[in-house]
Design a protein around this motif. Sequence first.
Motif, PDB file in Angstrom:
ATOM      1  N   LEU A 112       0.842  -1.193   0.000  1.00 28.43           N
ATOM      2  CA  LEU A 112       0.000   0.000   0.000  1.00 28.43           C
ATOM      3  C   LEU A 112       0.874   1.239   0.000  1.00 28.43           C
ATOM      4  O   LEU A 112       1.923   1.262   0.628  1.00 28.43           O
ATOM      5  CB  LEU A 112      -0.901   0.022   1.243  1.00 28.43           C
ATOM      6  CG  LEU A 112      -1.902  -1.125   1.387  1.00 28.43           C
ATOM      7  CD1 LEU A 112      -2.542  -1.101   2.765  1.00 28.43           C
ATOM      8  CD2 LEU A 112      -2.958  -1.039   0.303  1.00 28.43           C
ATOM      9  N   SER A 113       0.421   2.272  -0.679  1.00 28.02           N
ATOM     10  CA  SER A 113       1.142   3.551  -0.681  1.00 28.02           C
ATOM     11  C   SER A 113       0.595   4.442   0.428  1.00 28.02           C
ATOM     12  O   SER A 113      -0.508   4.217   0.945  1.00 28.02           O
ATOM     13  CB  SER A 113       0.964   4.252  -2.023  1.00 28.02           C
ATOM     14  OG  SER A 113      -0.381   4.658  -2.196  1.00 28.02           O
ATOM     15  N   GLN A 114       1.364   5.456   0.770  1.00 30.08           N
ATOM     16  CA  GLN A 114       0.871   6.432   1.741  1.00 30.08           C
ATOM     17  C   GLN A 114      -0.388   7.112   1.201  1.00 30.08           C
ATOM     18  O   GLN A 114      -1.308   7.403   1.963  1.00 30.08           O
ATOM     19  CB  GLN A 114       1.946   7.467   2.054  1.00 30.08           C
ATOM     20  CG  GLN A 114       3.077   6.932   2.890  1.00 30.08           C
ATOM     21  CD  GLN A 114       4.107   7.987   3.227  1.00 30.08           C
ATOM     22  OE1 GLN A 114       4.151   9.067   2.622  1.00 30.08           O
ATOM     23  NE2 GLN A 114       4.966   7.689   4.190  1.00 30.08           N
ATOM     24  N   LYS A 115      -0.425   7.324  -0.102  1.00 23.78           N
ATOM     25  CA  LYS A 115      -1.601   7.956  -0.720  1.00 23.78           C
ATOM     26  C   LYS A 115      -2.838   7.079  -0.537  1.00 23.78           C
ATOM     27  O   LYS A 115      -3.923   7.579  -0.210  1.00 23.78           O
ATOM     28  CB  LYS A 115      -1.349   8.203  -2.212  1.00 23.78           C
ATOM     29  CG  LYS A 115      -2.499   8.881  -2.915  1.00 23.78           C
ATOM     30  CD  LYS A 115      -2.215   9.105  -4.381  1.00 23.78           C
ATOM     31  CE  LYS A 115      -3.434   9.736  -5.028  1.00 23.78           C
ATOM     32  NZ  LYS A 115      -3.356   9.760  -6.473  1.00 23.78           N
ATOM     33  N   THR A 116      -2.683   5.777  -0.707  1.00 23.40           N
ATOM     34  CA  THR A 116      -3.800   4.852  -0.521  1.00 23.40           C
ATOM     35  C   THR A 116      -4.302   4.885   0.915  1.00 23.40           C
ATOM     36  O   THR A 116      -5.517   4.929   1.168  1.00 23.40           O
ATOM     37  CB  THR A 116      -3.376   3.410  -0.895  1.00 23.40           C
ATOM     38  OG1 THR A 116      -2.940   3.396  -2.257  1.00 23.40           O
ATOM     39  CG2 THR A 116      -4.512   2.431  -0.713  1.00 23.40           C
ATOM     40  N   ILE A 117      -3.362   4.871   1.865  1.00 22.13           N
ATOM     41  CA  ILE A 117      -3.733   4.945   3.285  1.00 22.13           C
ATOM     42  C   ILE A 117      -4.457   6.259   3.560  1.00 22.13           C
ATOM     43  O   ILE A 117      -5.467   6.293   4.268  1.00 22.13           O
ATOM     44  CB  ILE A 117      -2.486   4.837   4.191  1.00 22.13           C
ATOM     45  CG1 ILE A 117      -1.765   3.514   3.976  1.00 22.13           C
ATOM     46  CG2 ILE A 117      -2.849   5.038   5.661  1.00 22.13           C
ATOM     47  CD1 ILE A 117      -2.523   2.292   4.362  1.00 22.13           C
ATOM     48  N   SER A 118      -3.931   7.333   2.998  1.00 20.21           N
ATOM     49  CA  SER A 118      -4.521   8.654   3.184  1.00 20.21           C
ATOM     50  C   SER A 118      -5.967   8.688   2.698  1.00 20.21           C
ATOM     51  O   SER A 118      -6.864   9.168   3.395  1.00 20.21           O
ATOM     52  CB  SER A 118      -3.688   9.697   2.431  1.00 20.21           C
ATOM     53  OG  SER A 118      -4.306  10.949   2.450  1.00 20.21           O
ATOM     54  N   GLU A 119      -6.193   8.160   1.512  1.00 27.53           N
ATOM     55  CA  GLU A 119      -7.540   8.167   0.944  1.00 27.53           C
ATOM     56  C   GLU A 119      -8.492   7.272   1.746  1.00 27.53           C
ATOM     57  O   GLU A 119      -9.661   7.614   1.934  1.00 27.53           O
ATOM     58  CB  GLU A 119      -7.489   7.714  -0.517  1.00 27.53           C
ATOM     59  CG  GLU A 119      -6.803   8.736  -1.416  1.00 27.53           C
ATOM     60  CD  GLU A 119      -6.499   8.210  -2.809  1.00 27.53           C
ATOM     61  OE1 GLU A 119      -6.660   6.988  -3.061  1.00 27.53           O
ATOM     62  OE2 GLU A 119      -6.065   9.018  -3.658  1.00 27.53           O
ATOM     63  N   ALA A 120      -8.004   6.151   2.241  1.00 29.83           N
ATOM     64  CA  ALA A 120      -8.853   5.210   2.972  1.00 29.83           C
ATOM     65  C   ALA A 120      -9.199   5.692   4.379  1.00 29.83           C
ATOM     66  O   ALA A 120     -10.281   5.389   4.890  1.00 29.83           O
ATOM     67  CB  ALA A 120      -8.166   3.846   3.046  1.00 29.83           C
ATOM     68  N   THR A 121      -8.275   6.431   4.994  1.00 33.04           N
ATOM     69  CA  THR A 121      -8.482   6.856   6.384  1.00 33.04           C
ATOM     70  C   THR A 121      -8.940   8.300   6.522  1.00 33.04           C
ATOM     71  O   THR A 121      -9.388   8.706   7.591  1.00 33.04           O
ATOM     72  CB  THR A 121      -7.181   6.700   7.194  1.00 33.04           C
ATOM     73  OG1 THR A 121      -6.172   7.545   6.617  1.00 33.04           O
ATOM     74  CG2 THR A 121      -6.717   5.253   7.240  1.00 33.04           C
ATOM     75  N   GLY A 122      -8.791   9.078   5.460  1.00 31.89           N
ATOM     76  CA  GLY A 122      -9.121  10.496   5.532  1.00 31.89           C
ATOM     77  C   GLY A 122      -8.023  11.315   6.193  1.00 31.89           C
ATOM     78  O   GLY A 122      -8.221  12.499   6.483  1.00 31.89           O
ATOM     79  N   LEU A 123      -6.868  10.698   6.418  1.00 31.95           N
ATOM     80  CA  LEU A 123      -5.729  11.414   7.004  1.00 31.95           C
ATOM     81  C   LEU A 123      -4.853  11.961   5.879  1.00 31.95           C
ATOM     82  O   LEU A 123      -4.689  11.317   4.846  1.00 31.95           O
ATOM     83  CB  LEU A 123      -4.903  10.474   7.880  1.00 31.95           C
ATOM     84  CG  LEU A 123      -5.635   9.827   9.062  1.00 31.95           C
ATOM     85  CD1 LEU A 123      -4.762   8.772   9.721  1.00 31.95           C
ATOM     86  CD2 LEU A 123      -6.051  10.887  10.071  1.00 31.95           C
ATOM     87  N   ASP A 124      -4.285  13.132   6.086  1.00 31.35           N
ATOM     88  CA  ASP A 124      -3.411  13.749   5.106  1.00 31.35           C
ATOM     89  C   ASP A 124      -2.172  12.879   4.883  1.00 31.35           C
ATOM     90  O   ASP A 124      -1.635  12.307   5.818  1.00 31.35           O
ATOM     91  CB  ASP A 124      -3.008  15.142   5.610  1.00 31.35           C
ATOM     92  CG  ASP A 124      -2.235  15.917   4.576  1.00 31.35           C
ATOM     93  OD1 ASP A 124      -2.832  16.290   3.548  1.00 31.35           O
ATOM     94  OD2 ASP A 124      -1.022  16.124   4.789  1.00 31.35           O
ATOM     95  N   ARG A 125      -1.702  12.784   3.638  1.00 31.47           N
ATOM     96  CA  ARG A 125      -0.531  11.973   3.331  1.00 31.47           C
ATOM     97  C   ARG A 125       0.693  12.434   4.104  1.00 31.47           C
ATOM     98  O   ARG A 125       1.504  11.629   4.569  1.00 31.47           O
ATOM     99  CB  ARG A 125      -0.227  11.972   1.828  1.00 31.47           C
ATOM    100  CG  ARG A 125       0.715  10.816   1.462  1.00 31.47           C
ATOM    101  CD  ARG A 125       1.666  11.120   0.314  1.00 31.47           C
ATOM    102  NE  ARG A 125       2.460  12.306   0.472  1.00 31.47           N
ATOM    103  CZ  ARG A 125       3.592  12.401   1.198  1.00 31.47           C
ATOM    104  NH1 ARG A 125       4.032  11.383   1.890  1.00 31.47           N
ATOM    105  NH2 ARG A 125       4.261  13.522   1.263  1.00 31.47           N
ATOM    106  N   ALA A 126       0.850  13.741   4.291  1.00 35.91           N
ATOM    107  CA  ALA A 126       1.987  14.262   5.065  1.00 35.91           C
ATOM    108  C   ALA A 126       1.913  13.788   6.513  1.00 35.91           C
ATOM    109  O   ALA A 126       2.939  13.524   7.146  1.00 35.91           O
ATOM    110  CB  ALA A 126       2.022  15.786   5.002  1.00 35.91           C
ATOM    111  N   LEU A 127       0.702  13.652   7.039  1.00 32.78           N
ATOM    112  CA  LEU A 127       0.512  13.153   8.396  1.00 32.78           C
ATOM    113  C   LEU A 127       0.919  11.683   8.482  1.00 32.78           C
ATOM    114  O   LEU A 127       1.557  11.265   9.449  1.00 32.78           O
ATOM    115  CB  LEU A 127      -0.945  13.325   8.824  1.00 32.78           C
ATOM    116  CG  LEU A 127      -1.268  12.928  10.248  1.00 32.78           C
ATOM    117  CD1 LEU A 127      -0.608  13.887  11.236  1.00 32.78           C
ATOM    118  CD2 LEU A 127      -2.754  12.903  10.459  1.00 32.78           C
ATOM    119  N   ILE A 128       0.581  10.911   7.463  1.00 35.63           N
ATOM    120  CA  ILE A 128       0.994   9.500   7.404  1.00 35.63           C
ATOM    121  C   ILE A 128       2.522   9.421   7.455  1.00 35.63           C
ATOM    122  O   ILE A 128       3.088   8.615   8.191  1.00 35.63           O
ATOM    123  CB  ILE A 128       0.474   8.819   6.119  1.00 35.63           C
ATOM    124  CG1 ILE A 128      -1.054   8.868   6.025  1.00 35.63           C
ATOM    125  CG2 ILE A 128       1.003   7.395   5.989  1.00 35.63           C
ATOM    126  CD1 ILE A 128      -1.795   8.111   7.068  1.00 35.63           C
TER     127      ILE A 128
END
Length: 90
Positions: free
Chosen positions: A24-40
């Motif tokens: 999984l990419s950080q972008k995928t995690i970001s989109e799935a969780t609603g958290l900003d990619r920079a926060l990830i």
Amino acid sequence: MLIMCNSLKVIGETLKKKRQLSKLSQKTISEATGLDRALISKIETGVFTGSLHKLIRYLDYMGLELTASSKALSFPQFEDLDSHFKEDKE
């Protein structure tokens, strides 16, 4: 001044490894969780200073949970004692 907590670093490294193993990419995690990619990224590098709720949201998505336990006592090794008392030699 930014201080990195060792526990946060361990949590971040664990999340990053699990994310990478899951391909999984950080972008995928970001989109799935609603958290900003920079926060990830901050979570994964151990410099996260945001809300516990956001950290738990990422942990939950990855199938992990946050637990608390007593710290193990750590004693210096004999060969390390010199560095602990170096000012006594001066």
